[in-house]
Design a protein around this motif. Structure first.
Motif, PDB file in Angstrom:
ATOM      1  N   PHE A  65      -4.973  15.831  82.371  1.00 20.21           N
ATOM      2  CA  PHE A  65      -3.559  16.042  82.075  1.00 20.21           C
ATOM      3  C   PHE A  65      -2.761  15.610  83.301  1.00 20.21           C
ATOM      4  O   PHE A  65      -3.020  16.082  84.409  1.00 20.21           O
ATOM      5  N   VAL A  66      -1.803  14.729  83.094  1.00 18.24           N
ATOM      6  CA  VAL A  66      -0.977  14.223  84.191  1.00 18.24           C
ATOM      7  C   VAL A  66       0.326  15.024  84.215  1.00 18.24           C
ATOM      8  O   VAL A  66       1.030  15.114  83.204  1.00 18.24           O
ATOM      9  N   LYS A 114      -7.154   5.495  77.987  1.00 17.20           N
ATOM     10  CA  LYS A 114      -5.723   5.180  77.934  1.00 17.20           C
ATOM     11  C   LYS A 114      -4.930   6.466  78.127  1.00 17.20           C
ATOM     12  O   LYS A 114      -5.463   7.578  77.988  1.00 17.20           O
ATOM     13  N   ALA A 115      -3.645   6.315  78.430  1.00 19.14           N
ATOM     14  CA  ALA A 115      -2.768   7.469  78.633  1.00 19.14           C
ATOM     15  C   ALA A 115      -1.709   7.494  77.538  1.00 19.14           C
ATOM     16  O   ALA A 115      -1.195   6.443  77.127  1.00 19.14           O
ATOM     17  N   ILE A 116      -1.398   8.695  77.061  1.00 27.77           N
ATOM     18  CA  ILE A 116      -0.365   8.860  76.048  1.00 27.77           C
ATOM     19  C   ILE A 116       0.680   9.852  76.550  1.00 27.77           C
ATOM     20  O   ILE A 116       0.361  10.753  77.320  1.00 27.77           O
ATOM     21  N   ASP A 117       1.926   9.666  76.135  1.00 32.56           N
ATOM     22  CA  ASP A 117       2.994  10.580  76.519  1.00 32.56           C
ATOM     23  C   ASP A 117       2.810  11.923  75.820  1.00 32.56           C
ATOM     24  O   ASP A 117       2.586  11.975  74.605  1.00 32.56           O
ATOM     25  N   VAL A 118       2.911  12.997  76.582  1.00 33.68           N
ATOM     26  CA  VAL A 118       2.709  14.339  76.045  1.00 33.68           C
ATOM     27  C   VAL A 118       3.693  15.306  76.710  1.00 33.68           C
ATOM     28  O   VAL A 118       3.840  15.298  77.932  1.00 33.68           O
ATOM     29  N   ASP A 119       4.371  16.125  75.904  1.00 31.40           N
ATOM     30  CA  ASP A 119       5.248  17.176  76.433  1.00 31.40           C
ATOM     31  C   ASP A 119       4.714  18.573  76.128  1.00 31.40           C
ATOM     32  O   ASP A 119       5.101  19.546  76.774  1.00 31.40           O
ATOM     33  N   LEU A 120       3.860  18.664  75.103  1.00 33.76           N
ATOM     34  CA  LEU A 120       3.314  19.947  74.673  1.00 33.76           C
ATOM     35  C   LEU A 120       1.876  19.741  74.234  1.00 33.76           C
ATOM     36  O   LEU A 120       1.593  18.867  73.400  1.00 33.76           O
ATOM     37  N   VAL A 121       0.966  20.524  74.799  1.00 39.36           N
ATOM     38  CA  VAL A 121      -0.458  20.453  74.455  1.00 39.36           C
ATOM     39  C   VAL A 121      -0.877  21.772  73.837  1.00 39.36           C
ATOM     40  O   VAL A 121      -0.603  22.845  74.389  1.00 39.36           O
ATOM     41  N   LEU A 122      -1.544  21.712  72.691  1.00 42.44           N
ATOM     42  CA  LEU A 122      -2.013  22.898  71.989  1.00 42.44           C
ATOM     43  C   LEU A 122      -3.528  22.809  71.853  1.00 42.44           C
ATOM     44  O   LEU A 122      -4.061  21.886  71.221  1.00 42.44           O
ATOM     45  N   ILE A 123      -4.231  23.752  72.454  1.00 43.46           N
ATOM     46  CA  ILE A 123      -5.696  23.737  72.475  1.00 43.46           C
ATOM     47  C   ILE A 123      -6.223  24.553  71.301  1.00 43.46           C
ATOM     48  O   ILE A 123      -6.080  25.776  71.252  1.00 43.46           O
ATOM     49  N   ALA A 124      -6.822  23.858  70.344  1.00 45.11           N
ATOM     50  CA  ALA A 124      -7.388  24.484  69.143  1.00 45.11           C
ATOM     51  C   ALA A 124      -8.866  24.132  69.062  1.00 45.11           C
ATOM     52  O   ALA A 124      -9.339  23.550  68.084  1.00 45.11           O
ATOM     53  N   ALA A 125      -9.591  24.479  70.114  1.00 52.82           N
ATOM     54  CA  ALA A 125     -10.991  24.086  70.253  1.00 52.82           C
ATOM     55  C   ALA A 125     -11.967  25.178  69.834  1.00 52.82           C
ATOM     56  O   ALA A 125     -13.130  25.155  70.207  1.00 52.82           O
ATOM     57  N   LYS A 180       9.520  17.122  71.017  1.00 54.90           N
ATOM     58  CA  LYS A 180       8.434  16.901  71.971  1.00 54.90           C
ATOM     59  C   LYS A 180       7.316  16.041  71.385  1.00 54.90           C
ATOM     60  O   LYS A 180       7.107  16.004  70.173  1.00 54.90           O
ATOM     61  N   ASN A 181       6.622  15.363  72.286  1.00 55.05           N
ATOM     62  CA  ASN A 181       5.389  14.664  71.927  1.00 55.05           C
ATOM     63  C   ASN A 181       4.251  15.678  72.019  1.00 55.05           C
ATOM     64  O   ASN A 181       3.923  16.146  73.115  1.00 55.05           O
ATOM     65  N   VAL A 182       3.697  16.020  70.887  1.00 55.77           N
ATOM     66  CA  VAL A 182       2.723  17.110  70.815  1.00 55.77           C
ATOM     67  C   VAL A 182       1.309  16.539  70.735  1.00 55.77           C
ATOM     68  O   VAL A 182       1.037  15.621  69.946  1.00 55.77           O
ATOM     69  N   LEU A 183       0.419  17.097  71.535  1.00 49.39           N
ATOM     70  CA  LEU A 183      -0.999  16.767  71.469  1.00 49.39           C
ATOM     71  C   LEU A 183      -1.757  18.008  71.033  1.00 49.39           C
ATOM     72  O   LEU A 183      -1.707  19.043  71.702  1.00 49.39           O
TER      73      LEU A 183
END
Length: 494
Positions: A372-373, A408-419, A293-296
């Protein structure tokens, strides 16, 4: 000191690390350690500086300078050099209940404040601490030592993270009967499920907890106080109750598309991985996988770095880490002098691994998510990001605003919020009817750990907000003193 000129004769030398491409093949500790003779030389670099800032534990400009536990660092450095490891262990344990934890996960504010580091490189204090405690276990010096006399007082500790464990350990040594309640299936709290195994192997936690059990402390797991067990029941049954439940309420990201599938809090991602690793070596599939996956990762702190390292071990296709703040300088600025905590660029293990695997630092500074798209099935597919620019108003207040034309937009399959975290979870504070302050931490008087509810005390992140393990241990020791004095009329705990 045993070697008064050691800092002039020996250069700083640290233990090595397994190469990034090798260590990402597993979840074990990847650090290497010095030989005994080399560790003695490193301890000899301690300067007998007269004013040991390393153990000061001061707050300078809102940051810790020196050890918050006031560890007797020059003393045990000297004893390492003199090969008096039993005495070094005794001095270390005077102030720190869990050097096996801090010597692995602490960012070492002691080293940042080391006088030797003013004009040279600091002493390897953290590694010296590791050598003392591990020698203690290896040589059999560390054995269960239950109290010979019990006071008849019963204390409940809610939460088995570093603050809860420290409070329990201190109060048990005093002779009180202590029961620790943990809502998860394993003891350790943040240490167990908040920190990845490669940073702190869970056998290290179990080793210490087993000693605490042998000393008389009772641990009850799967006990979710406020849900499965009533708070009133504990207040009635125990002479004192200590809340040490952490600041486990994660800060969310408010952006369109946040409801999409594939967007998780970092704490849930890390916990699931560690639990599956311990339960089945990841064979049960009961974790949030980043494989292919593309991870953000949103957040540039330690938790964000842990997400980067864990995602790479899963086999992520790519990893991007967002940081709202500007990139720190490589060296201290004129406004950040020793012995303050150095606000300089730190490339941690996860980022090192991303550089080795993907060819570049995963961090994008001064950047945030605007949207998030989602695809037709509701899965996150892209993230719209934007650069931020610093603005200062006429009153000197600093803010960050989106930079026009930088979207800009980047490809993402998994987002992890560490805020970060926003304080204690509300159901716990509501169950005990304790007051909260403006930061949603449990409210107490100044220099006190007593809540507004009789018999109920608080410590750790639940009291001070998200912080370091070493501060949590400090809080646990401090609340133990106040509880002991309340119950007995005096205290001899330090």
């Amino acid at each position: 000191m045993g070697k008064a000129t050691g800092f002039l004769e020996f250069d700083r030398k640290s233990g090595g690390e397994m190469s990034p491409k090798e260590r990402i093949k597993h979840f074990q500790d990847f650090h290497e350690h010095l030989q005994k003779s080399e560790q003695q030389q490193q301890a000899a670099r301690c300067m007998d500086c007269g004013i040991p800032f390393c153990q000061s534990g001061m707050m300078l400009k809102g940051m810790a300078s020196g050890c918050p536990l006031n560890n007797l660092i020059p003393e045990w450095n000297d004893l390492i050099y003199l090969e008096k490891m039993d005495r070094a262990l005794d001095r270390l344990l005077k102030t720190n209940n869990f050097p096996e934890f801090t010597s692995r996960v602490c960012p070492a504010p002691c080293e940042a404040a080391c006088t030797c580091g003013l004009n040279d490189t600091s002493v390897t204090i953290k590694e010296n601490e590791w050598s003392i405690i591990e020698n203690g276990y290896f040589s059999g010096l560390i054995q269960p030592n239950p109290p010979k006399v019990r006071t008849g007082k019963k204390i409940a500790v809610i939460g088995s993270g570093p603050s809860g464990l420290a409070a329990a350990d201190q109060l048990n040594k005093r002779g009180h009967t202590v029961v620790v309640y943990e809502r998860n299936d394993r003891v350790g709290g943040l240490l167990m499920y908040g920190i990845p195994n490669m940073k702190l192997e869970k056998t290290v936690i179990d080793r210490k907890v087993n000693i605490m059990k042998a000393e008389g402390i009772e641990f009850i797991t799967n006990a979710d106080i406020g849900n499965t067990i009533k708070a009133e029941k504990l207040i009635k049954e125990y002479d004192s109750v200590i809340l040490a439940c952490g600041a486990s309420n994660p800060r969310d990201i408010k952006a369109p598309g946040r409801e999409g599938k594939g967007i998780y809090f970092a704490v849930d991602f890390l916990k699931a991985t560690t639990k599956s690793l311990l339960d089945s070596n990841l064979k049960d599939g009961k974790f949030i996988s980043a494989k292919g996956k593309n991870v953000l990762v949103i957040g540039g702190g330690d938790t964000g770095n842990d997400c980067v390292g864990t995602s790479i071990r899963h086999g992520a296709k790519s990893v991007v880490q967002l940081e709202m703040m500007p990139k720190p300088p490589m060296e201290r600025g004129d406004d950040n002098r020793w012995p303050e905590w150095p606000k300089v660029l730190k490339t941690d293990y996860g980022q090192q691994e991303a550089i080795a695997v993907f060819g570049g630092d995963p961090r994008l500074y001064e950047t945030t998510v605007t949207e998030f798209v989602l695809d037709k099935e509701g899965n996150v597919a892209k993230a719209k990001i934007v650069k931020l620019e610093k603005k200062v108003d006429k009153n000197g207040a600093v803010s960050f605003a989106p930079m026009h034309g930088s979207e800009k937009a980047i490809d993402v399959d998994l987002v992890l919020i560490a805020a970060g975290f926003l304080g204690t979870q509300s159901y716990v504070s509501q169950a005990f009817k304790v007051e909260l302050n403006e930061r949603t931490n449990v409210k107490t008087g100044e220099d006190s750990f007593r809540t507004n509810v009789p018999k109920v005390f608080v410590a750790g992140d639940m009291h001070r907000g998200q912080s370091l393990v070493v501060w949590a241990i400090k809080e646990g020791r401090s609340v133990a003193r106040e509880v002991d004095e309340t119950l007995m009329g005096y205290t001899n705990l330090v």
